[in-house]
Design an enzyme around this catalytic site. Structure first.
Site, PDB file in Angstrom:
ATOM      1  N   CYS A 140      -0.855   2.779  -4.048  1.00 43.75           N
ATOM      2  CA  CYS A 140      -0.063   1.878  -4.878  1.00 43.75           C
ATOM      3  C   CYS A 140       1.421   2.177  -4.678  1.00 43.75           C
ATOM      4  CB  CYS A 140      -0.483   1.987  -6.337  1.00 43.75           C
ATOM      5  SG  CYS A 140      -0.543   3.680  -6.953  1.00 43.75           S
ATOM      6  N   ARG A 141       2.161   2.392  -5.771  1.00 41.70           N
ATOM      7  CA  ARG A 141       3.613   2.542  -5.619  1.00 41.70           C
ATOM      8  C   ARG A 141       4.050   3.945  -5.240  1.00 41.70           C
ATOM      9  NH1 ARG A 141       4.359  -1.109 -10.963  1.00 41.70           N
ATOM     10  NH2 ARG A 141       4.415  -3.142  -9.930  1.00 41.70           N
TER      11      ARG A 141
END
Lengths: 217, 217
Positions: free
Chosen positions: B179-180
């Site tokens: 993800c981030r």
DNA sequence: ATATCAATCTAAAGATTGTTAGATCAATTT
DNA sequence: AAATTGATCTAACAATCTTTAGATTGATAT
């Protein structure tokens, strides 16, 4: 603050501790000084031109972020950067600032537009020249900083002693003077003096932190 | 402040502008969000879980340090990081924080001690596996972030849609979800869901910022 | 023990931020 | 033109940080 906050907030808060340490000009100056080698509070206060109380308070903040460590040596408390990563961070944040802030670039260019400013040069070729003795790399910082760390093949001659020790320098050779880094003016002053005395002298704006040379304890 | 100050103080002050931008947890979170791609104030406020007014005030600070830039797009003002160096700085300050602050390491280890946490791996070997189709690299961020930048050979499947799109995933293959970055929990949630459904899923804690992939405008 | 020196702690004033509310602005929609 | 939406500006209060002064500590010297 509430204790029910998300783990995520906790993570960002920890990183912000480092940011907080780096958000005061004087603290940054103290970090730069410590990158040259360990120093007592008294010395740091004098060299950063602030009171010992204020220096102590700023150092407390740096210690809270674990960027510096201390030991006691008799009456003195000696501060040093926690490890090499701190010096690397100092170079990194400065480089980002230079990249983003025109004001900083302008101020640096103003400093650089000075007789004897050296064109950015390849490090290994400078080392080669110094090794062969074709140039003299002169460290004009205080002697204890030279002892803590210095550029390869450099010779120590603190700015204060320079005037009285000119005889030690062979005439006709290029002298490359450096100090604490791009924000330090000692090498500039040294170059001014040397050129006035007829030497071929240039200033290398980089110092041990920029070369990634960590001070020994 | 007095105007008669030394040029040196001016230099440290400029660098401190960057430190100031990085001394607030919410501002750091905004930087991380912007490392995923450009976003409107509204989106940033929602994703950082703060009011739009507060987001606007923080973004103002980031702009004052020239770390972010804006353009208007109809009613929206779109923010983006000024350049790649900002993302690199975000990774660097985080890495120093992790190096120096035990609290942060502990919190991260706690996050990592979770089923499906992937052992740190060589990037190029992961890319090879993904290229050959032997693993599925799954980007679980919102679709627009995937479009702005993503890991090589990754496939987009936002966390919110994951539940309804499981049929698209071939059974029997290892799924690597990301993800981030290390402070984001989306990939963790995705792995939880996938493992519950019988998939062999692991979480890659790194994201585009850590891989040095800059978002396109 | 007393004096001295380096450094820290505590407290307080002054300056700077963080945060929110209300008013305003700029672009779009009706 | 009026209403709506996204974003900013202004002003205010609360919270935090900087800086200094005064008291205190730890180590050394007399």
């Amino acid at each position: 603050m509430k204790d029910s906050r998300h783990i995520k907030d906790l993570l960002y808060e920890q990183v912000a501790r480092i940011g907080k340490a780096a958000c005061s000009p004087k603290r940054l100056e103290l970090i730069e000084l410590l990158c040259q080698g360990e120093k007592s509070v008294e010395t740091l206060a004098r060299e950063a031109a602030i009171s010992m109380k204020l220096a102590s308070a700023h150092l407390r903040e740096l210690r809270a972020a674990r960027l510096v460590e201390t030991t006691r040596q008799g009456k003195n408390v000696i501060y040093r950067i926690a490890n090499r990563a701190v010096a690397e961070f100092w170079v990194a944040i400065r480089s980002l600032a230079e990249d983003r802030l025109v004001e900083l670039r302008l101020a640096l260019e103003q400093m650089a537009s000075h007789p004897g400013e050296m064109a950015p040069q390849d490090r290994s070729s400078l080392v080669k020249l110094a090794k062969k003795g074709e140039v003299i790399v002169l460290d004009v910082r205080p002697a204890n900083e030279f002892e803590a760390a210095h550029l390869p093949f450099a010779r120590s001659m603190p700015l204060e002693e320079l005037k009285n020790r000119l005889a030690e320098l062979p005439a006709g050779k290029t002298i490359v003077a450096y100090c604490r880094g791009p924000y330090c003016l000692m090498a500039r002053d040294a170059v001014d003096l040397l050129r006035k005395k007829g030497y071929d002298a240039v200033r290398l704006s980089e110092g041990v932190a920029e070369w990634g040379i960590a001070p020994v304890r």
